[in-house]
Design a protein around this motif. Sequence first.
Motif, short mmCIF file in Angstrom:
data_model
loop_
_atom_site.label_atom_id
_atom_site.label_comp_id
_atom_site.label_asym_id
_atom_site.label_seq_id
_atom_site.Cartn_x
_atom_site.Cartn_y
_atom_site.Cartn_z
N ASP A 198 1.20 -0.97 -0.04
CA ASP A 198 -0.15 0.00 0.18
C ASP A 198 0.67 1.03 -0.05
OD1 ASP A 198 -2.71 1.34 0.66
OD2 ASP A 198 -1.15 2.08 2.18
N GLU A 199 0.55 1.89 -0.88
CA GLU A 199 2.00 3.32 -0.82
C GLU A 199 1.41 4.14 -0.14
OE1 GLU A 199 1.57 4.45 -5.27
OE2 GLU A 199 2.02 3.71 -5.91
N HIS A 200 0.49 4.28 0.89
CA HIS A 200 0.58 5.24 1.77
C HIS A 200 0.84 5.21 2.61
CE1 HIS A 200 -1.95 7.88 4.05
NE2 HIS A 200 -2.16 7.51 5.40
N ILE A 201 0.58 3.62 3.36
CA ILE A 201 1.56 3.44 4.62
C ILE A 201 2.94 3.43 4.27
CG2 ILE A 201 1.89 1.31 5.65
CD1 ILE A 201 -1.15 2.23 6.24
N ARG A 202 3.63 2.85 3.12
CA ARG A 202 4.96 2.22 2.45
C ARG A 202 5.83 4.37 2.96
NH1 ARG A 202 5.59 1.58 -2.82
NH2 ARG A 202 4.74 -0.24 -2.27
N ASN A 203 4.78 5.50 2.26
CA ASN A 203 5.31 6.37 1.75
C ASN A 203 5.37 7.45 3.38
OD1 ASN A 203 6.28 6.04 -0.62
ND2 ASN A 203 4.66 6.47 -1.73
N VAL A 246 3.62 6.00 6.35
CA VAL A 246 4.04 5.88 7.48
C VAL A 246 5.03 5.27 7.27
CG1 VAL A 246 3.40 3.98 9.27
CG2 VAL A 246 1.61 5.14 7.77
N TYR A 247 6.28 4.60 7.20
CA TYR A 247 7.46 4.13 6.66
C TYR A 247 7.93 5.02 5.67
CZ TYR A 247 5.22 0.18 8.02
OH TYR A 247 4.16 -1.09 8.92
N GLU A 296 -2.90 -0.04 9.07
CA GLU A 296 -3.13 -0.73 8.68
C GLU A 296 -4.42 -1.57 9.01
OE1 GLU A 296 -1.23 -1.95 6.80
OE2 GLU A 296 1.04 -3.33 6.98
N ASN A 297 -5.26 -1.78 8.07
CA ASN A 297 -5.76 -3.13 7.82
C ASN A 297 -6.30 -3.96 7.10
OD1 ASN A 297 -7.07 -1.84 5.16
ND2 ASN A 297 -7.28 0.18 6.07
N LYS A 298 -7.32 -4.53 7.34
CA LYS A 298 -7.21 -5.79 5.72
C LYS A 298 -7.05 -5.97 4.71
CE LYS A 298 -10.04 -9.61 4.46
NZ LYS A 298 -11.53 -10.42 4.37
N THR A 318 10.15 2.01 17.88
CA THR A 318 10.75 4.08 18.01
C THR A 318 9.74 4.19 18.92
OG1 THR A 318 10.14 3.85 15.58
CG2 THR A 318 12.41 3.81 15.80
N GLU A 319 9.94 5.88 19.32
CA GLU A 319 9.09 6.46 20.39
C GLU A 319 7.76 6.58 19.04
OE1 GLU A 319 10.76 9.29 21.88
OE2 GLU A 319 12.18 8.15 23.44
N GLU A 320 8.29 6.95 17.87
CA GLU A 320 7.70 7.31 16.60
C GLU A 320 6.40 6.18 16.37
OE1 GLU A 320 6.85 8.97 12.07
OE2 GLU A 320 9.73 8.02 12.83
N GLY A 321 7.03 4.82 16.02
CA GLY A 321 6.53 4.13 16.12
C GLY A 321 5.09 3.77 17.05
N GLU A 322 6.00 3.93 17.75
CA GLU A 322 5.03 3.82 19.17
C GLU A 322 3.85 4.88 19.26
OE1 GLU A 322 4.59 3.07 24.12
OE2 GLU A 322 6.20 4.06 22.99
N LYS A 323 3.91 5.73 18.84
CA LYS A 323 3.40 6.84 18.67
C LYS A 323 2.13 6.92 17.68
CE LYS A 323 2.81 11.95 18.63
NZ LYS A 323 1.30 12.65 17.17
N GLN A 324 2.69 6.30 16.19
CA GLN A 324 1.99 6.46 15.65
C GLN A 324 0.87 5.08 16.11
OE1 GLN A 324 5.09 5.17 12.57
NE2 GLN A 324 4.54 7.20 11.23
#
Length: 176
Positions: A15-20, A22-23, A57-59, A86-92
């Motif tokens: 998913d481009e939104h998740i990759r770009n 979020v990551y 993320e979702n199905k 990471t703290e950023e990952g936890e916050k997300q």
Amino acid sequence: EAGCKVIRMGIESGDEHIRNVVYHKKTSNEQIRDAVRLVKSYGMSIMAYYILGGPYENKKTVQATIDLANELDCQRNTFFIYKVLTEEGEKQMLDSGAILHTETSDNINFGAIAELPDLPSKLLFRMWQQAYLHTLSKRIPRLIRAQGLGYFTRLAKYIYKGWRQGLSMKYLWSYS
């Protein structure tokens, strides 16, 4: 000419939104497809890495990752279940409405560490299994064609050695 045989690619999500967003990868699916075609055109193998069950993320987004992995048909795929590092990952994760399971956070590969609003951990685990089953169903016949019956001898040695060292059978099969 340089002897490179394997390229490792952190594709992360289909998913481009998740990759770009979020990551922070800034890579389109088309750029990934082009890169995979280029690497394959030089006769090199690709080990592709994906993350399932991360923030937001979702199905649908997990299925997009599985679909992209199937489309790219890399020689080897590894699907990790997201872990907060990471703290950023936890916050997300918290911002996405996830409920974190800290008791499983020490496990690098198996079991969800969160209940996402639209992705229960049991569903995520089933989708993770589906991803591996599909890619292994392509990978194992390729290995048998390339290695003959020696594949089974190497597989048995690999699993036995890992088992003796105390590794989980889930871990050993996912990397076989």
